[in-house]
Design a protein around this motif. Sequence first.
Motif, mmCIF file in Angstrom:
data_model
loop_
_atom_site.group_PDB
_atom_site.id
_atom_site.type_symbol
_atom_site.label_atom_id
_atom_site.label_comp_id
_atom_site.label_asym_id
_atom_site.label_seq_id
_atom_site.Cartn_x
_atom_site.Cartn_y
_atom_site.Cartn_z
ATOM 1 N N UNK A 1 0.816 -1.212 0.000
ATOM 2 C CA UNK A 1 0.000 0.000 0.000
ATOM 3 C C UNK A 1 0.851 1.265 0.000
ATOM 4 N N UNK A 2 2.100 1.181 0.493
ATOM 5 C CA UNK A 2 2.954 2.363 0.608
ATOM 6 C C UNK A 2 3.947 2.499 -0.545
ATOM 7 N N UNK A 3 3.936 1.588 -1.475
ATOM 8 C CA UNK A 3 4.952 1.591 -2.527
ATOM 9 C C UNK A 3 4.663 2.675 -3.560
ATOM 10 N N UNK A 4 5.718 3.236 -4.143
ATOM 11 C CA UNK A 4 5.534 4.222 -5.209
ATOM 12 C C UNK A 4 6.739 4.223 -6.129
ATOM 13 N N UNK A 5 6.519 4.791 -7.327
ATOM 14 C CA UNK A 5 7.617 4.984 -8.270
ATOM 15 C C UNK A 5 7.689 6.469 -8.617
ATOM 16 N N UNK A 6 8.884 6.943 -8.902
ATOM 17 C CA UNK A 6 9.086 8.347 -9.263
ATOM 18 C C UNK A 6 9.472 8.420 -10.730
ATOM 19 N N UNK A 7 8.797 9.268 -11.468
ATOM 20 C CA UNK A 7 9.075 9.455 -12.888
ATOM 21 C C UNK A 7 10.212 10.469 -13.039
ATOM 22 N N UNK A 8 11.232 10.092 -13.769
ATOM 23 C CA UNK A 8 12.436 10.928 -13.851
ATOM 24 C C UNK A 8 12.181 12.233 -14.598
ATOM 25 N N UNK A 9 11.418 12.179 -15.685
ATOM 26 C CA UNK A 9 11.244 13.372 -16.519
ATOM 27 C C UNK A 9 10.519 14.488 -15.780
ATOM 28 N N UNK A 10 9.446 14.135 -15.092
ATOM 29 C CA UNK A 10 8.603 15.151 -14.455
ATOM 30 C C UNK A 10 8.778 15.200 -12.943
ATOM 31 N N UNK A 11 9.485 14.207 -12.384
ATOM 32 C CA UNK A 11 9.647 14.057 -10.943
ATOM 33 C C UNK A 11 8.326 13.812 -10.231
ATOM 34 N N UNK A 12 7.279 13.537 -10.997
ATOM 35 C CA UNK A 12 6.000 13.165 -10.396
ATOM 36 C C UNK A 12 6.098 11.738 -9.880
ATOM 37 N N UNK A 13 5.300 11.420 -8.880
ATOM 38 C CA UNK A 13 5.316 10.072 -8.335
ATOM 39 C C UNK A 13 3.958 9.414 -8.528
ATOM 40 N N UNK A 14 3.992 8.090 -8.624
ATOM 41 C CA UNK A 14 2.764 7.291 -8.722
ATOM 42 C C UNK A 14 2.810 6.258 -7.617
ATOM 43 N N UNK A 15 1.791 6.268 -6.785
ATOM 44 C CA UNK A 15 1.721 5.331 -5.667
ATOM 45 C C UNK A 15 0.744 4.209 -5.974
ATOM 46 N N UNK A 16 0.848 3.149 -5.195
ATOM 47 C CA UNK A 16 -0.146 2.082 -5.269
ATOM 48 C C UNK A 16 -1.541 2.679 -5.118
ATOM 49 N N UNK A 17 -2.434 2.295 -6.018
ATOM 50 C CA UNK A 17 -3.805 2.784 -5.960
ATOM 51 C C UNK A 17 -4.050 4.065 -6.714
ATOM 52 N N UNK A 18 -2.996 4.758 -7.153
ATOM 53 C CA UNK A 18 -3.202 5.987 -7.917
ATOM 54 C C UNK A 18 -3.849 5.683 -9.260
ATOM 55 N N UNK A 19 -4.659 6.619 -9.712
ATOM 56 C CA UNK A 19 -5.251 6.492 -11.036
ATOM 57 C C UNK A 19 -4.213 6.825 -12.107
ATOM 58 N N UNK A 20 -4.200 6.029 -13.166
ATOM 59 C CA UNK A 20 -3.436 6.400 -14.352
ATOM 60 C C UNK A 20 -4.355 6.484 -15.568
ATOM 61 N N UNK A 21 -5.633 6.177 -15.362
ATOM 62 C CA UNK A 21 -6.581 6.240 -16.476
ATOM 63 C C UNK A 21 -7.983 6.530 -15.929
ATOM 64 N N UNK A 22 -8.679 7.482 -16.559
ATOM 65 C CA UNK A 22 -10.072 7.802 -16.220
ATOM 66 C C UNK A 22 -10.813 8.033 -17.525
#
Length: 882
Positions: free
Chosen positions: A399-420
Motif C-alpha cells: 500500500x505504501x509503494x511508489x515509483x518516481x518518474x524521472x522526466x517530471x519528478x511526479x510520483x505514482x503510488x499504489x492505488x493511484x489512477x493512471x486512467x479515467x
Amino acid sequence: MNWKKELFVNNEHYTYFDLASIVADYQKKISDFPYSIRVLLESLARHQEITDLENLIAFDAKHPTGVVPFRPSRVVLQDFTGVPAVVDLAAMRDAVVQLGGDPKVINPEIPVTLVVDHSVQVDRAGTKESLSYNTEKEFERNHERYQFLKWAQQAFDNFNVVPPETGIIHQVNLEYLSDVVIKNEKNLVFPDSLEGTDSHTTMINGLGVLGWGVGGIEAEAAILGEASYFPTPEVIGVEITGTLSPGATATDLALYLTELLRNEKVVGKFVEYFGSGYKSLSLSDRATIANMAPEYGATCGFCPIDEETLRYLRLTGRSEEQVNLVEAYAKQNQLFYDGTETPTYTRIITLDLATVHSSLAGPKRPQDRIPLAEVAENFQDSLTKPTGPQGFGLDIDEIHRKVVLQKTEASIETGDLVLAAITSCTNTSNPSVMVAAGLLAKNAVKLGLHVPTTIKTSLAPGSKIVTQYLEKGHLLEPLAELGFDIVGYGCTTCIGNSGPLDTEIETSLKESELVVSAVLSGNRNFEGRIHPLIKANYLASPPLVIAYALAGTIKKDLTREPLAVIADKEIYLQDLWPTQEKVNAYINDFLNPDDFRDAYKNIYHSNERWNQIETSKGDCYEWEDASTYIANPPFFTTIHQPTSESCLNNLSVLAKFGDTVTTDHISPAGNIGLQSPAGKYLKAHGIAYKDFNSFGSRRGNHEVMMRGTFGNIRIQNQLTPETTGGYTKLATTGEELSIYDAAMYYQKEKIGTLILAGKDYGMGSSRDWAAKGTNLLGVKAVLAESYERIHRSNLVMMGVVPFEYLSGETAETLGLTGMESYRFDLPENPTINQIIDVTAKGEQTIHFKVKLRFDSKADIIYWKNQGILPLVINKKMQKEQA
C-alpha cells in the motif's frame, strides 16, 4: 384457428397475430404470461411453429422444460465480431461455388446492420486534436477491414453498414435503428426482435424490444434463416418500488441490480422489470439496467412497453405515425404495460430504489459492488486477499509503494489512477449521467481544480447526439479543461482500446508491477481488459469518473475526504455534485427531437472518409494472400466428413482453468504482445510492432486469432501454476510452452485435446472467436462446472462438445490433475443432457460420469454436421438442387 386480427391506425389497415386469441384456444389467459414470453409466442405463431407454440403456452412458469426456437426480426453486428461473421459468409459463398452452386444462395434473409464502433483506439487523449488524430489512425490501421465491409455492402442484399464516427452499436440501435413495432410489405405488424454479435445487445430491451447477444456463428445462422434454440427460460420478475435518492444515478442502480441478480443466480434466465418504481424510471435509465444483463448473467432484462416508451420515441425523432402504430399495436395485442396486472413469474425479487446509493464496482468484476464510502478500504483489503477475482495476493506493505518518474519528478503510488474514461453505451446513452458529469466538471473548473498529468483522461460519446447537447449546454468546454476531450465515437476503453499510457509511466509500471487503478463508466472491468498494465479497474458513473480523476487515487474516501485543497480551502465531492433538478433542467433545455433527426440523417453515407474507400465488386470476395487482417478461414475443408464419436478418445488436456474464465481470457480483444505467438506471426509477415493493432481488429484473420486463443496475459493455467499467461505443460513430455505451440504439437501427433474448467466458463462478451479459436486449436471437448449461456452455444455450433461435471463434483474432488488421457463414451446418437461415462488414465485410472450439455435437438444436429456453418451450406445446396 382464426388468430389474425385487423388493426386500423394512421388511416391504414394492418393485420396482426392476436395473442389473446392464440392462448384462449388453449384455455389460457394472456395476462398470465410475462411480456417477454408474449413476444416469443407471437413469433412462433407468425412462423407457424405450432408444436413449439403449444409447448410454450403449456409451460410451467415455476419449472419450465423444453426448448424454444427464436427467429429474430433482424440482426445487428459490431465490427469486432461482425467482420469475422461476414468473412464466414464470404467463405461460405466460395464453398458453395466449389460445390457447383450459386454464391447468392448465401445472402441475409432478414435485415442486417453492422455498426463500426469497436475499431477506434485512444492513441491520443487530453487535447482538442484527439478526435481527428484517433480517427485518422483508425482508418489507416483498418483500411483492409473497411475495404472488405464496403465489398460486403454491395455484395449482399439486406445488409447496411453504419460507418465509423457515428456511435456505439447499442446506442445507435436504441436511438435510431429500432422501430419497436415492424410492418412488412403485406402490412402485417409484429414486434421488433433481434440478435446481436455483442452481449450488450440486451440494451434494446429497455425499449420493450426482445433481444440478446449471440456469438457470430449463431448470428450467421439467424442471418441465413436458421432458428436459434434455447431452453425455455425461467422468467424472474423484478418488482421495482420507490424512487431514487438524491445523488443516486442510473449507473448506481445498474451496479446494485448486477450485484443483486448475480447473487440471485439468474444466469440463463429472462429478467422482466415491473412495478411502481419501474414506471418512474426514464427510458434511458431502463436501457442502462437492460444493458447490464450480461453482467448479472441473464439472457435479457426486459422492460415492457408503456407511456415512457412512447415519450422516448417522440424525443428521439421517430415519426408520429410510427409512435401511433407502436401504441395502437402494443395496446391492442396485450404488449402494453399499465401496471394493473402482474403476470405469473418463476419468482419475484423486489428492489426499493430508495436503497440505491453511490457505488463503484471492482477491482476485477462488475458484480462486485462497493459503496462509495468503502472503496478506499476495499482496495486496501484487496491487496492482501488471495489472488483471484477480488484479490492481488500481496503483502500489506504494498500500500505504501511508489515509483518516481524521472522526466517530471511526479510520483505514482499504489492505488493511484493512471486512467479515467467516460465511455461505454451503458452510460453515454443516458443524458442524466452525462449532463451530471458535465455540470460537475463545470463546478470543478470554476473552483480551480485540475486532474494530475499522470492520468490519461478521455470522453467517448456513444453517439453524435451526446456531443450536440453537451455543446449546446456549454458543458464540453469544462470537460475538455479537465482533460476529458472527445477522443472518438466508439467503445474505446470499455472494450480494451484504451491505447498507450505515457511511455515513461508504462515503463515504470512494467518494471515495478505497481498496482495502479483505472476508473471508467463502462460495463466490464475483467483482468487485462482495460489496459494490460492496470490491475485494479473500477466501474463508476460518469460524474464519479471525473471526481476520482480529480482526487487522483482510489485510496481516498470521497464521502469524507476533500478531493483537493485550493488556496487552503478544502473542496469536497458535495461541493461539485449537481442537483437532479439542475440536471433535468439542462436536459429539458438542450435535448429535443430535431437534434436526433440531425444526428442521424443520411447515417449510412455521411462519413466522407468511408465514402472514398474503394473496393472490389462482385458476388465473391477477392481474397488477398498477403493480408494479415482478412483471410479465408478453413472451416469448410471437411464439409463432407461426418463427425465420429471416436474423436473423443485419447484426449490430452490442453489447459486446466479455475472459475470465472471469461471470453476475454479465452480470446483477448486488446493488445498483441510482441513476443506472443500472434506477435511473432505478424513480425514474420513484415508488420512493425506499432502496426500490430489489436486482436479485436484482426478477427478477420484466423491465423492471428488462433494464436491469440487462451493468450490473455492474465489467464492462469493450473498446469503451469508458476507462470501467468497463455502457457501450458505437455502431458506427453512435461515440457512447458505456449498453448498455441502445444496445440500444434498435439495436432501434429494426431492427439485430440480437452479443456478442463470451473464455474461460469466463458462468461463475458459474446465472442465467437473464443469458440472458433478453440476449434482451430484442435480442442474436441470442454469439461466445466458450469457455462455462460452464449459460450456454451458457440462451442456446440463450432463442433466442440461441452460436458459438465455432475452436481457436487469438480476436478479437485475427482482427483483430476490434467495430466491424464481422457475417453468420453459418447454414443453415435446422443440425447439431450445425457449422462456420459468418462475414463481418465494417469498415474491412476479414474472413472466418473458427466452431463452432456447438448441442450436441444439442434445441438445434436450441429455436432453431427461439424457445426452450424457446414450444416447451413448443406441445407442451401440441397434446396438449390431440389
